[in-house]
Design an enzyme around this catalytic site. Structure first.
Site, short mmCIF file in Angstrom:
data_model
loop_
_atom_site.label_atom_id
_atom_site.label_comp_id
_atom_site.label_asym_id
_atom_site.label_seq_id
_atom_site.Cartn_x
_atom_site.Cartn_y
_atom_site.Cartn_z
CB CYS A 1 12.13 34.37 118.46
SG CYS A 1 13.52 33.45 119.17
CB CYS B 1 13.11 30.61 124.01
SG CYS B 1 14.16 31.99 123.50
#
Length: 451
Positions: free
Chosen positions: A202, A380
Site C-alpha cells: 500500500c 489505492c
C-alpha cells in the site's frame, strides 16, 4: 519435565464452538514441540504457504471442492488483520478492534490449518518443511507470504517505537495504536511522515496518514504551529502521473513540505531527531528535529524465502506477470506482496489475482495450460482529509483501470464512503472467502463493455 505441546487443528467444527472439539467433530492432532519428537510427513493436493488475504481466498476456493484433508494452509498467526483499515485506526476514524478476527474464522472447515511457518522450500521434490520439522508434500503449491516489516533496519527505530510516544507506525498492529494519540498530543514543531527506500505494501498509506493528520491539526486549531513534512525516498509523490498531479496540488495548497529522495536511516528519540540519507548524494545525511514521527518501515520478502530457488535476485517469488504461474515450476503459483509481479502491492491487487489463480490453477490441475491473464490491476484509495478520497486504480505499465465513469483523480466524498464503509465489508464477506475477483466486470459494465 513436561514438554510444551503445539496444537494443529483440522478445522471441521463450527466457529461458534469453543469448548468441546470432540463433541463437535473437530479432528485434533497433538504433537510435542520438543526437538526430540518424531517428524511428521503428510501429502496434500495443495499446500498454501500464508493464510492472509490471498491464502485464505484460495483455500476457500479449493478446499470445499477437493474435500477434507486435501488442502493445507500453513499460517503461524492466530489473528487475521484487515490491514487497509490501519490508516483509519491511526487517524481515529475506526477502532482497532474492527481490524481483526480469528484466523480459524476465515479459513474453510475442509482445510488443514497448520499453525506453524514454512522455513524451507524444496520445489524440485514438491515439499516444504516447517519450523517444527514437519515435511509437507504437495502436488501444487501456492506461495502467498506477504511482506516482512524490517523496523530493525533503521537505527534506533525499534527503541523509539517502544519508548517515545511521538514515534508511531500504521504498518504494525501494535504500533498503529500510537498514531492517533501522537496526532492528538503534538502541539507544535515538525510532524514528519516517511516513505522507505524499499518495496512497500500500500504505497499510498505513508501519505494518507500525512493528509489525515494535517486535517486533524487544522480542525484542532494548531495547524499554524505545526510544520507538516512528507519525506519520501521516491523522486515523485506518487508513481502514476494522473494521481500525482492532484496530490502535488493538495500539498501546495495545504502547505505540506514534500522532501523527495529522503530515506530515513536513524531515529535518535532521546534528542527527538530523525536522520535521512539524501539518495541523490548518498554520502550525505540531513537530520530534522521532530515533535511527531510516523514511520513506514523498510520491507522485504519474508526471510524464509531468501535463497530459495523460487525467488529472483531480490528474493521475491518469480511469477509470470500474466498467469501468476512460477517461471520455473509449473505446479507453483505466487500471489500477493511476496511476488515480483510489477504492480503495487495492495489487497485490491490480490482481489484481481484471486480469479486469475483460481482459473489457472484449475486448468493446470486438469493438465492444461493457464489462459487467464492478470492485467496488474491494483487500487489505492488516497484519503486526503475532509471526508474525501482520490480513488486511484491502475494496472501494469501505469495503465489507468478506473471502475467508475467519473474522474477518479478528483477527491470525492462518495469514494470516502467506499473506502471507510463499503470496502471493509467487501473484504470480510467476499474477498477472504474467495468470492470477489476485483471490479473488472463492473468496469466493463459501466463502460458499455469497453474495458
Amino acid at each position: 519435565m513436561a514438554c510444551t505441546r503445539t496444537v494443529f487443528l483440522r478445522l471441521s467444527c463450527s466457529v461458534r464452538d469453543k469448548w468441546s472439539p470432540k463433541a463437535l467433530g473437530c479432528q485434533v492432532a497433538w504433537f510435542s514441540s520438543s526437538p526430540a519428537r518424531e517428524q511428521q510427513e503428510k501429502k496434500y493436493d495443495i499446500v498454501i504457504v500464508g493464510g492472509g488475504c490471498a491464502g485464505s481466498a484460495i483455500a476457500n476456493k479449493f478446499a470445499p471442492y477437493l474435500g477434507q484433508g486435501k488442502v493445507a494452509v500453513v499460517e503461524p498467526h492466530e489473528t487475521h488483520y484487515y490491514q487497509p483499515m490501519f490508516t483509519l485506526v491511526g487517524a481515529g476514524i475506526k477502532d482497532h478492534k474492527q481490524t481483526h478476527t480469528q484466523t480459524k474464522d476465515v479459513l474453510p472447515d475442509e482445510c488443514d490449518w497448520i499453525k506453524d511457518k514454512v522455513t524451507s522450500f524444496d520445489p524440485n521434490n514438491n515439499s516444504v518443511t516447517t519450523a517444527g520439522g514437519d515435511k509437507l508434500k504437495y502436488d501444487y503449491l501456492l506461495v502467498s507470504m506477504g511482506l516482512q516489516l524490517n523496523y530493525h533496519s533503521v537505527k534506533g527505530l525499534e527503541e523509539a517505537l517502544k519508548e517515545d510516544p511521538a514515534v508511531c507506525s500504521n504498518y504494525h498492529w501494535q504500533h498503529v495504536k500510537k498514531t492517533h494519540p501522537a496526532i492528538e498530543n503534538i502541539q507544535s514543531g515538525n510532524a514528519i511522515f516517511t516513505f522507505p527506500n524499499t518495496p512497500v505494501k500500500c504505497a499510498g498509506a505513508p501519505q494518507k496518514i500525512c493528509y489525515l493528520a494535517e486535517n486533524n491539526f487544522s480542525k484542532a486549531g494548531k495547524r499554524d504551529r505545526i510544520n507538516v513534512m512528507y519525506n519520501t525516498s521516491l523522486p515523485v509523490i506518487f508513481g502514476i502521473p494522473r494521481y500525482a498531479a492532484p496530490l502535488e496540488e493538495i500539498c501546495k495548497n495545504r502547505n505540506i513540505t514534500v522532501n523527495k529522495r529522503h530515506n530515513l536511516v536513524e531515529v535518535d528519540h532521546k534528542n527527538n531527531r530523525a536522520v535521512f540519507q539524501l539518495l541523490d548524494t548518498p554520502t550525505e545525511n540531513v537530520s530534522f528535529e521532530y515533535s511527531m514521527l510516523h514511520v513506514s518501515p523498510p520491507m522485504s520478502s519474508p526471510k524464509e524465502l531468501w535463497g530459495s530457488s523460487l525467488v529472483d535476485e531480490t528474493n521475491f517469488v518469480t511469477v509470470n506477470r500474466d498467469t501468476l504461474q512460477h517461471t520455473k515450476y509449473p505446479n507453483v503459483f505466487g500471489m500477493g506482496d511476496c511476488t515480483n509481479a510489477p504492480t503495487a502491492k495492495t489487497a485490491a491487487a490480490i482481489s484481481a489475482q484471486v480469479g486469475v489463480v483460481n482459473k489457472n490453477l484449475s486448468l493446470v490441475m486438469d493438465g492444461k495450460q493457464p489462459t487467464r491473464k492478470y492485467d496488474g490491476y491494483t487500487s489505492c484509495p488516497l484519503l486526503v482529509g475532509n471526508h474525501k478520497v482520490i480513488m486511484a486504480e491502475f494496472g501494469y505499465d501505469g495503465s489507468i483501470l478506473e471502475t467508475f465513469p467519473i474522474n477518479q483523480a478528483k477527491a470525492m466524498r462518495s469514494m470516502y464512503f467506499m473506502k471507510v464503509h463499503f470496502m471493509p465489508q467487501l473484504y470480510w464477506q467476499m474477498l477472504v472467502k474467495g468470492l470477489w475477483h476485483g471490479p473488472g466486470f463492473f468496469r466493463k459494465l459501466f463502460r458499455f463493455g469497453v474495458a
